[in-house]
Design a protein around this motif. Structure first.
Motif, PDB file in Angstrom:
ATOM      1  N   THR A 115      -2.826 -12.647   2.231  1.00  0.00           N
ATOM      2  CA  THR A 115      -4.300 -13.586   1.612  1.00  0.00           C
ATOM      3  C   THR A 115      -3.474 -13.300   0.740  1.00  0.00           C
ATOM      4  N   ASP A 116      -3.735 -14.098  -0.879  1.00  0.00           N
ATOM      5  CA  ASP A 116      -3.365 -14.127  -2.124  1.00  0.00           C
ATOM      6  C   ASP A 116      -4.247 -13.568  -3.168  1.00  0.00           C
ATOM      7  N   GLY A 117      -5.346 -13.142  -2.375  1.00  0.00           N
ATOM      8  CA  GLY A 117      -6.471 -12.165  -3.535  1.00  0.00           C
ATOM      9  C   GLY A 117      -7.420 -12.752  -3.896  1.00  0.00           C
ATOM     10  N   VAL A 118      -6.962 -14.515  -3.976  1.00  0.00           N
ATOM     11  CA  VAL A 118      -8.879 -15.029  -4.150  1.00  0.00           C
ATOM     12  C   VAL A 118      -9.025 -15.983  -3.631  1.00  0.00           C
ATOM     13  N   SER A 119      -8.149 -16.612  -2.750  1.00  0.00           N
ATOM     14  CA  SER A 119      -8.953 -17.763  -1.769  1.00  0.00           C
ATOM     15  C   SER A 119     -10.219 -16.764  -0.401  1.00  0.00           C
ATOM     16  N   PRO A 120     -10.361 -17.272   0.204  1.00  0.00           N
ATOM     17  CA  PRO A 120     -11.199 -16.670   1.631  1.00  0.00           C
ATOM     18  C   PRO A 120      -9.708 -16.515   2.628  1.00  0.00           C
ATOM     19  N   SER A 121     -10.450 -14.988   2.857  1.00  0.00           N
ATOM     20  CA  SER A 121      -9.206 -14.159   3.651  1.00  0.00           C
ATOM     21  C   SER A 121      -9.891 -13.988   4.784  1.00  0.00           C
ATOM     22  N   SER A 122      -9.476 -13.473   6.321  1.00  0.00           N
ATOM     23  CA  SER A 122      -9.542 -13.195   7.268  1.00  0.00           C
ATOM     24  C   SER A 122      -7.799 -12.456   7.353  1.00  0.00           C
ATOM     25  N   LEU A 123      -7.853 -11.050   7.262  1.00  0.00           N
ATOM     26  CA  LEU A 123      -6.927 -10.100   7.944  1.00  0.00           C
ATOM     27  C   LEU A 123      -7.210  -8.945   8.477  1.00  0.00           C
ATOM     28  N   GLY A 124      -6.332  -8.620   9.271  1.00  0.00           N
ATOM     29  CA  GLY A 124      -6.598  -6.657   9.005  1.00  0.00           C
ATOM     30  C   GLY A 124      -6.427  -6.449   7.770  1.00  0.00           C
ATOM     31  N   ASP A 125      -6.759  -4.885   8.078  1.00  0.00           N
ATOM     32  CA  ASP A 125      -6.326  -3.849   6.621  1.00  0.00           C
ATOM     33  C   ASP A 125      -5.185  -3.548   6.844  1.00  0.00           C
ATOM     34  N   ASP A 126      -4.148  -3.906   6.535  1.00  0.00           N
ATOM     35  CA  ASP A 126      -3.086  -3.734   6.713  1.00  0.00           C
ATOM     36  C   ASP A 126      -2.216  -2.256   5.885  1.00  0.00           C
ATOM     37  N   GLU A 127      -3.173  -1.618   4.270  1.00  0.00           N
ATOM     38  CA  GLU A 127      -3.220  -0.354   4.720  1.00  0.00           C
ATOM     39  C   GLU A 127      -3.725   0.830   5.085  1.00  0.00           C
ATOM     40  N   VAL A 128      -4.720   0.446   5.548  1.00  0.00           N
ATOM     41  CA  VAL A 128      -5.269   1.432   6.492  1.00  0.00           C
ATOM     42  C   VAL A 128      -4.044   1.056   7.957  1.00  0.00           C
ATOM     43  N   GLY A 129      -3.152   0.167   8.103  1.00  0.00           N
ATOM     44  CA  GLY A 129      -2.398   0.219   9.257  1.00  0.00           C
ATOM     45  C   GLY A 129      -1.184   0.337   9.357  1.00  0.00           C
ATOM     46  N   GLY A 130      -0.707   0.530   7.899  1.00  0.00           N
ATOM     47  CA  GLY A 130       0.509   1.321   7.446  1.00  0.00           C
ATOM     48  C   GLY A 130       0.292   3.009   7.317  1.00  0.00           C
ATOM     49  N   TYR A 131      -0.642   2.798   7.078  1.00  0.00           N
ATOM     50  CA  TYR A 131      -0.993   4.966   6.509  1.00  0.00           C
ATOM     51  C   TYR A 131      -1.431   4.902   8.356  1.00  0.00           C
ATOM     52  N   LEU A 132      -2.298   5.307   9.550  1.00  0.00           N
ATOM     53  CA  LEU A 132      -1.871   5.267  10.724  1.00  0.00           C
ATOM     54  C   LEU A 132      -0.780   5.035  11.112  1.00  0.00           C
ATOM     55  N   ALA A 133       0.184   4.891  11.559  1.00  0.00           N
ATOM     56  CA  ALA A 133       1.154   4.570  11.859  1.00  0.00           C
ATOM     57  C   ALA A 133       2.070   5.478  11.362  1.00  0.00           C
ATOM     58  N   VAL A 134       2.664   5.680   9.810  1.00  0.00           N
ATOM     59  CA  VAL A 134       2.928   7.633   9.996  1.00  0.00           C
ATOM     60  C   VAL A 134       2.607   8.109   9.960  1.00  0.00           C
ATOM     61  N   ARG A 158       1.324  -2.491   4.565  1.00  0.00           N
ATOM     62  CA  ARG A 158       1.962  -1.678   5.168  1.00  0.00           C
ATOM     63  C   ARG A 158       2.385  -0.974   4.291  1.00  0.00           C
ATOM     64  N   LEU A 159       3.677  -1.385   3.177  1.00  0.00           N
ATOM     65  CA  LEU A 159       4.200  -0.552   2.564  1.00  0.00           C
ATOM     66  C   LEU A 159       3.250   0.627   2.319  1.00  0.00           C
ATOM     67  N   ALA A 160       2.645   0.115   1.738  1.00  0.00           N
ATOM     68  CA  ALA A 160       1.379   0.772   0.453  1.00  0.00           C
ATOM     69  C   ALA A 160       0.898   1.857   1.740  1.00  0.00           C
ATOM     70  N   GLY A 161       0.358   1.475   2.585  1.00  0.00           N
ATOM     71  CA  GLY A 161      -0.024   2.454   3.046  1.00  0.00           C
ATOM     72  C   GLY A 161       1.252   3.563   4.095  1.00  0.00           C
ATOM     73  N   ALA A 162       2.039   3.422   4.234  1.00  0.00           N
ATOM     74  CA  ALA A 162       3.233   4.229   4.250  1.00  0.00           C
ATOM     75  C   ALA A 162       2.942   5.120   3.672  1.00  0.00           C
ATOM     76  N   ARG A 163       3.536   4.978   2.727  1.00  0.00           N
ATOM     77  CA  ARG A 163       3.344   5.669   1.182  1.00  0.00           C
ATOM     78  C   ARG A 163       2.374   6.699   1.051  1.00  0.00           C
ATOM     79  N   ARG A 164       1.605   5.665   0.958  1.00  0.00           N
ATOM     80  CA  ARG A 164       0.169   6.951   0.792  1.00  0.00           C
ATOM     81  C   ARG A 164       0.141   8.153   2.216  1.00  0.00           C
ATOM     82  N   ALA A 165       0.718   7.925   3.039  1.00  0.00           N
ATOM     83  CA  ALA A 165       0.414   8.980   4.059  1.00  0.00           C
ATOM     84  C   ALA A 165       1.551   9.802   3.524  1.00  0.00           C
ATOM     85  N   PHE A 166       3.051  10.164   3.526  1.00  0.00           N
ATOM     86  CA  PHE A 166       3.568  10.276   2.644  1.00  0.00           C
ATOM     87  C   PHE A 166       3.651  10.892   1.496  1.00  0.00           C
TER      88      PHE A 166
END
Length: 341
Positions: free
Chosen positions: A156-175, A201-209
Motif C-alpha cells: 500500500t502507499d497509504g492512499v490508493s485502494p489497497s488489499s494486503l495482509g496485516d504485515d505489522e501483525v505478521g512480523g509481531y507474530l513471527a518474533v 513486518r519490521l515494525a511488528g518485529a520491533r514491537r515484539a522486541f
C-alpha cells in the motif's frame, strides 16, 4: 441448420429461432457475466446453442457497453513464488466475477513499471491491480489523477485502494513466537525498505522486541531484497562469524529469504531447528515440504485477491485500505535455543 467448424455463421438470432424463444430470452440465457439461470428455458437455450456451435462474442458485446471485462495485473516478476500465487488467485477471483485477468511484469524499476502499466491501459483494461507499489511510487498518484480504476495488492502507499495482509501483525507474530520459545538473540532480515510490506513486518518485529524488553543489536537487523540470493547474503553476514557471536534465531521477512538463510546455514554447518531457529513469511507450498519444514506466517492470498478486485470497482465501499489477518504456522524449523553443557 448444421454448425460450422468454429460456429462463426451461427448468430444469436439463429439460436433464438431454433430454441423457440425471443431474442432477449436467448441473450439472457447466454449472458456469462453473472450466475447462469437454471430455468428450464435457459437450459434449453444453452443446449441448442452448444448443438449449433454458437459462440458468444463477449468482447464485442462488452465493447458496446464501454467495457472489456478485462483487468490488468502488474507484478514485479512471476519467478517470485508469492507473485505467481497472487496472480493465480487474482485470475480466479476475476473469473468468478466475469472478468479476464492479464499480467505484465516490471521488475523493481519505477520507469519500467510505468511503461508496463501503460501497455496494459493501451489494451483498454477496465482497471489495474498493482503488486509493485513502492512507498515513493508515483504511479498510483498518476492513476488517481487520471481517474483510472485501480487497487494495490500486498502493498500500500497509504492512499490508493489497497488489499494486503496485516504485515505489522505478521512480523509481531513471527518474533513473538521465537521469544516465547526462549530466544533473545534474534536477527531480522527484512525486505526492501521501499516496500510497505518490509516496513510493516519490521515494525511488528520491533514491537515484539520492545514488549519483551529486548534491545536487538543493529548488526542483526538487516534490510535485503526478497530473493533467495538476498537471504543467502544476509545469512552469510549473520552466521559467518564466531559461533558465540551468532543469533540463536532468525525471522526472515519472506520464505525466499528464509531459503537463502537455510543455504547459508548449511555452508557454515548450522542445523536449522537445532542450532538456529528460523521463521519465514507467506507460507509458500514449499515451506511445509523442506527436509526441516519451515515455520512461516500464512497470508490469505485468496481473500486478498477478492478484496482487491472489489476495490477496483467499489473503492468507496468501506475502508479503502483493507488488511487480512495473517496466522503463524509453527513447524520444525523453529525450536527452543540449544542448550550446551
Amino acid at each position: 441448420m448444421e454448425p460450422t467448424a468454429a460456429g462463426a455463421s451461427i448468430t444469436l438470432k439463429d439460436v433464438a429461432a431454433a430454441s423457440g424463444v425471443s431474442l432477449s430470452t436467448a441473450s439472457r440465457a447466454l449472458d456469462d457475466r453473472g450466475t447462469a439461470s437454471r430455468s428450464a428455458a435457459a437450459e434449453h437455450v444453452r443446449e441448442v446453442a452448444e448443438r449449433l456451435g454458437y459462440r458468444r462474442n463477449s468482447f464485442a458485446s462488452s465493447l458496446r457497453r464501454g467495457e472489456t471485462r478485462t483487468l490488468g495485473v502488474l507484478v514485479p516478476r512471476l519467478s517470485d513464488t508469492v507473485m505467481a500465487l497472487m496472480f493465480e488467485e487474482l485470475e480466479r477471483a476475476a473469473s468468478s466475477r466475469g472478468y479476464f485477468a492479464m499480467v505484465a511484469t516490471s521488475g523493481d524499476d519505477p520507469d519500467d513499471e510505468q511503461r508496463a502499466a501503460e501497455t496494459l491501459l493501451d489494451r483498454n483494461v477496465d482497471g489495474l491491480i498493482l503488486a509493485t507499489a513502492r512507498l515513493d511510487d508515483e504511479l498510483p498518484r498518476r492513476l488517481r489523477k487520471r481517474g483510472v480504476a485501480h487497487a494495490l495488492v500486498l502493498r500500500t502507499d497509504g492512499v490508493s485502494p489497497s488489499s494486503l495482509g496485516d504485515d505489522e501483525v505478521g512480523g509481531y507474530l513471527a518474533v513473538r513466537h521465537l521469544i516465547d520459545l526462549g530466544h533473545r538473540d534474534i536477527a531480522v532480515v527484512t525486505g526492501p525498505s521501499f516496500t510497505s510490506s518490509a516496513v510493516g513486518r519490521l515494525a511488528g518485529a520491533r514491537r515484539a522486541f520492545a514488549e519483551a524488553g529486548i534491545d536487538a543489536p543493529a548488526k542483526w537487523l538487516l534490510a535485503a531484497g526478497y530473493g533467495i540470493e538476498n537471504g543467502y547474503t544476509a545469512g552469510e553476514t549473520i552466521l559467518g562469524g564466531h559461533a558465540a557471536n551468532r543469533p540463536t534465531a532468525v525471522f526472515a521477512a519472506n520464505d525466499n529469504i528464509a531459503l537463502g538463510v537455510i543455504a547459508a546455514a548449511h555452508r557454515f554447518g548450522v542445523a536449522i531447528g537445532e542450532d538456529l531457529a528460523l521463521v519465514g513469511y507467506n507460507d509458500i507450498p514449499l515451506s511445509a515440504r523442506l527436509s526441516t519444514p519451515l515455520s512461516s506466517v500464512h497470508v490469505p492470498l485468496a481473500q486478498i485477491a477478492g478484496t482487491a478486485i472489489d476495490l477496483v470497482f467499489n473503492p468507496d465501499m468501506g475502508p479503502r485500505i483493507r488488511k487480512a489477518m495473517p496466522t503463524l504456522i509453527p513447524r520444525a524449523s523453529s525450536g527452543p535455543p540449544r542448550q550446551f553443557d
